[in-house]
Structure formats: C-alpha cells, structure tokens
Enzyme design. Structure first.
Site, PDB file in Angstrom:
ATOM      1  N   LYS A  19      46.548   0.622  73.156  1.00 54.44           N
ATOM      2  CA  LYS A  19      47.828  -0.559  73.136  1.00 54.44           C
ATOM      3  C   LYS A  19      47.059  -1.571  72.375  1.00 54.44           C
ATOM      4  O   LYS A  19      45.976  -2.056  72.111  1.00 54.44           O
ATOM      5  CB  LYS A  19      48.201  -1.047  75.076  1.00 54.44           C
ATOM      6  CG  LYS A  19      46.908  -1.518  75.803  1.00 54.44           C
ATOM      7  CD  LYS A  19      47.070  -3.773  74.900  1.00 54.44           C
ATOM      8  CE  LYS A  19      46.341  -4.289  76.117  1.00 54.44           C
ATOM      9  NZ  LYS A  19      44.397  -4.860  75.870  1.00 54.44           N
ATOM     10  N   SER A 124      42.032   1.575  81.022  1.00 51.75           N
ATOM     11  CA  SER A 124      43.258   1.811  81.817  1.00 51.75           C
ATOM     12  C   SER A 124      44.271   2.569  81.433  1.00 51.75           C
ATOM     13  O   SER A 124      45.151   3.461  82.365  1.00 51.75           O
ATOM     14  CB  SER A 124      43.625   0.118  81.229  1.00 51.75           C
ATOM     15  OG  SER A 124      42.947  -0.864  81.769  1.00 51.75           O
ATOM     16  N   ASP A 157      46.279  -4.172  83.508  1.00 54.20           N
ATOM     17  CA  ASP A 157      47.219  -3.494  83.149  1.00 54.20           C
ATOM     18  C   ASP A 157      47.233  -2.166  82.484  1.00 54.20           C
ATOM     19  O   ASP A 157      47.687  -1.163  82.297  1.00 54.20           O
ATOM     20  CB  ASP A 157      46.784  -3.883  80.955  1.00 54.20           C
ATOM     21  CG  ASP A 157      45.263  -3.540  80.956  1.00 54.20           C
ATOM     22  OD1 ASP A 157      44.754  -2.954  81.402  1.00 54.20           O
ATOM     23  OD2 ASP A 157      44.882  -4.423  80.259  1.00 54.20           O
TER      24      ASP A 157
HETATM   25  O1  C5P Z   1      42.657  -6.494  85.650  1.00 52.53           O
HETATM   26  P1  C5P Z   1      41.178  -5.601  85.053  1.00 52.53           P
HETATM   27  O2  C5P Z   1      40.102  -5.250  86.027  1.00 52.53           O
HETATM   28  O3  C5P Z   1      41.792  -5.672  83.784  1.00 52.53           O
HETATM   29  O4  C5P Z   1      40.466  -6.883  84.727  1.00 52.53           O
HETATM   30  C1  C5P Z   1      38.423  -7.388  84.250  1.00 52.53           C
HETATM   31  C2  C5P Z   1      38.554  -8.905  84.547  1.00 52.53           C
HETATM   32  O5  C5P Z   1      39.397  -9.790  83.928  1.00 52.53           O
HETATM   33  C3  C5P Z   1      38.675  -8.798  85.832  1.00 52.53           C
HETATM   34  O6  C5P Z   1      38.143  -8.952  87.519  1.00 52.53           O
HETATM   35  C4  C5P Z   1      39.579 -10.621  86.130  1.00 52.53           C
HETATM   36  O7  C5P Z   1      37.922 -11.383  85.538  1.00 52.53           O
HETATM   37  C5  C5P Z   1      40.017 -11.329  84.461  1.00 52.53           C
HETATM   38  N1  C5P Z   1      40.870 -10.787  84.702  1.00 52.53           N
HETATM   39  C6  C5P Z   1      41.655 -12.220  85.107  1.00 52.53           C
HETATM   40  N2  C5P Z   1      42.941 -12.375  84.673  1.00 52.53           N
HETATM   41  C7  C5P Z   1      44.213 -11.311  84.194  1.00 52.53           C
HETATM   42  C8  C5P Z   1      43.218  -9.951  84.403  1.00 52.53           C
HETATM   43  C9  C5P Z   1      42.241  -9.328  83.941  1.00 52.53           C
HETATM   44  O8  C5P Z   1      40.796 -13.229  85.552  1.00 52.53           O
HETATM   45  N3  C5P Z   1      45.426 -11.828  84.651  1.00 52.53           N
END
Ligand code: C5P
Length: 305
Positions: A19, A124, A157
């Site tokens: 993406k 993802s 995501d």
């Molecule tokens: O959700 P994901 O595992 O992809 O996110 C990785 C890291 O990015 C999270 O641990 C967080 O620190 C940060 N993050 C965030 N806010 C979001 C998405 C991700 O702070 N909306």
C-alpha cells in the site's frame, strides 16, 4: 481484491499487495498509546506471494522463499525475516485457528518482494492474506467483518487489506475502513532507500504540528478527476519525524522533488517514498533515473482497479 489462482490444486496461492498512504494525518495520542489518525491508502502493484497447503499435523509452518530479487540489500533483508510466531503470518494463522476452535495445521510459503520497515505494509498485507486464505482453505465461513475484527488484533492496517479494497480512508488506529473509488488509474515511482525505519520509533518521536489537515481535500481532488490537484494535496504528518530519524528519507525525497512529477511523499512511517507521475512513461523514466543513482530500490507501479 486478493486474487486466488488454480483453486483446483491443494495449494491456495494468494497475491498480497503493498500500500501507499497518499494522505496521513495524526489527530492525537490515545489513552491506549496508539495515535488517532486519518489516512487515505491505496494498494499498488508490488506483491508478496503466499501459498497455503493443508497439513496433516497441527503444525503451522512458514518458509520464506527467495523471490529472485535483483537488489542484494533487499535479498539480505528477506533472509532475516523470522518464520516463528514473531511473523505476522504465523500470528494470523494462530489467531484464526484459536478463534475458530480448530486443531488444523498448514504449510505456508512466502515469496517476499515488499521490503520490510518501508511503510508499504508488507507484513500487514501478508497477515490479511493469511486470514482470508485460511478462512477459505479451512472452510470456516467467517464474514469479512469477523476477519476485520481479528485483523485489528494483529495490526492497525491489516483490516484495510482484509476488505480487499483498492482505496479507502481509514480512521481510528487505522482499522476503521471507509472504502472509496478512485476515478482514474495512477502511476507512481516508489523508492525504498537502503535502510528502513521502525514504525514504533517514528510514532514515538512524532511531534504534533500546530494545525492538522483533512483527507477531504485529496478526496475532492479525486472526485473532480484532478490528477494534478491530487499531486498537490499529498500529505504525511510523519514525514518530518522520519526525515530527522533517517537521512536516507530526506535524500530520497529531495531527489524525487527534482523529477518532473505531480507530487512526492513518504509512505506510512517510511522509509519508502513515492512520486505521483502524469503517466506510465514518466513513472518508468523516473524509476530508471533513480535506479541509476543507486539511492535505493526503485519500482514503477500503478494503482489497482
Ligand atoms: O498497529 P501496528 O502494529 O502496525 O503499529 C506498530 C506501532 O506503531 C505501534 O506499536 C505503535 O507504536 C505505533 N502506532 C501508533 N498509532 C497508530 C498505529 C501505529 O502509535 N495508529
């Protein structure tokens, strides 16, 4: 949509797209530590391939296969991809199996082409492909909404990819997906510098700007069929932080700026950057120029219908 090929064979083969975030605004920090955001994401034609084969035992096995990539640095990176429960693919399979109350095994092969730590959401997309494929292989009959709620437990995501949409405005942590239709195909050059960035580190170091923008401007540019306006409206609030943390991002961005393109931006939390081009020939020329510079791996890609 995720595409399945040769369903008559025992192995189910799925293409998992990358993406690009054409817009990403951070609206605030949440009590759970995540950030509230508004982002416009589209899928583009850089794919990982996954194959799923039923397994007699209860083992969930993942093998990363060399996808024949030309770039030595990307090849070396894919050799470092974990194949245990640290990998989102394995976690997705375990989560789905637990949710369905099953004791089934599966053998998964992953041809990795989407670089990690790039803001292209390869991990993802692979996890989403796993949920969708195993729902089918294990004949679970779960609805997309159920898969999306499992997706939310795996990453912010993952749900976007589970919906199979080629474009959407996503809110919340990123897991609230509002599909949208792109009125035209778009051509991009995407560059991933030789180094990556940790998503968590970029969010941790993010400093809010005085004002925030809305995705509406870009959505309106699409609705009115204005490709040039879309190029001017690209925005990513994480970009200044990523440039501070990794000078490669700054370098790639400044090289993209010098090209005859409609707009340029970093994707997600980086380090990949892209430029929107007027047509495929322009994207091809830009990719060739960037490759010759040796500043990273460059692709010429199109948006997906
Ligand atoms: O959700 P994901 O595992 O992809 O996110 C990785 C890291 O990015 C999270 O641990 C967080 O620190 C940060 N993050 C965030 N806010 C979001 C998405 C991700 O702070 N909306």
């Amino acid at each position: 949509m995720l595409t399945f090929s040769r369903p008559e064979l025992p192995a189910l083969v799925v293409q998992a797209p990358a993406k690009l975030n054409l817009f990403l605004e951070i609206l605030g920090k949440r009590a759970d530590g995540y950030h509230e955001l508004e982002t416009l994401m589209i899928t583009v034609g850089i794919y990982d391939t996954l194959s799923f084969t039923e397994e007699d035992s209860e083992e969930i096995g993942l093998r990363v296969v060399d996808a024949g990539r030309r770039s030595a640095s990307l090849r070396a990176e894919s050799e470092l991809i974990p194949t245990g429960s640290e990998n989102l693919v394995v976690r997705a399979a375990l989560l789905l199996r637990q949710f369905a109350g099953l004791k089934r095994g599966v053998r998964i092969a992953l041809w990795k082409r989407i670089p990690a730590a790039a803001g292209l959401a390869g991990g993802s997309s692979d996890a989403a492909a796993t949920l969708v494929a195993l729902n089918r292989l294990w004949k679970l009959g779960l609805a997309t909404s159920e898969l999306c709620s499992l997706a939310g437990q795996l990453g912010s995501d993952v749900a976007f990819f589970v919906t199979g949409q080629s474009a959407a405005v996503c809110r919340g942590r990123g897991e609230i997906v509002e599909p949208m239709t792109l009125p035209f195909g778009m051509h991009f050059v995407v560059v991933r510098p030789h180094s990556g960035l940790s998503t968590a580190a970029v969010y941790r170091n993010f400093k809010p700007a005085a004002t925030t923008k809305q995705a509406e401007g870009l959505v309106e540019a699409f609705q009115s069929g204005r490709l040039d306006r879309a190029g001017e409206t690209l925005h990513n609030a994480l970009e200044p932080t990523a440039c501070e943390l990794n000078p490669d991002v700054k370098r790639v961005k400044s090289e993209l700026k010098k090209l005859p393109v409609l707009g340029e931006l970093m994707s997600g939390s980086g380090t990949a950057c892209f430029a929107l081009c007027a047509n495929q020939a322009a994207a091809r020329q830009a990719a060739a120029r960037l490759r010759a510079m040796g500043i990273g791996h460059a692709w010429e890609v199109t948006s997906r219908p």
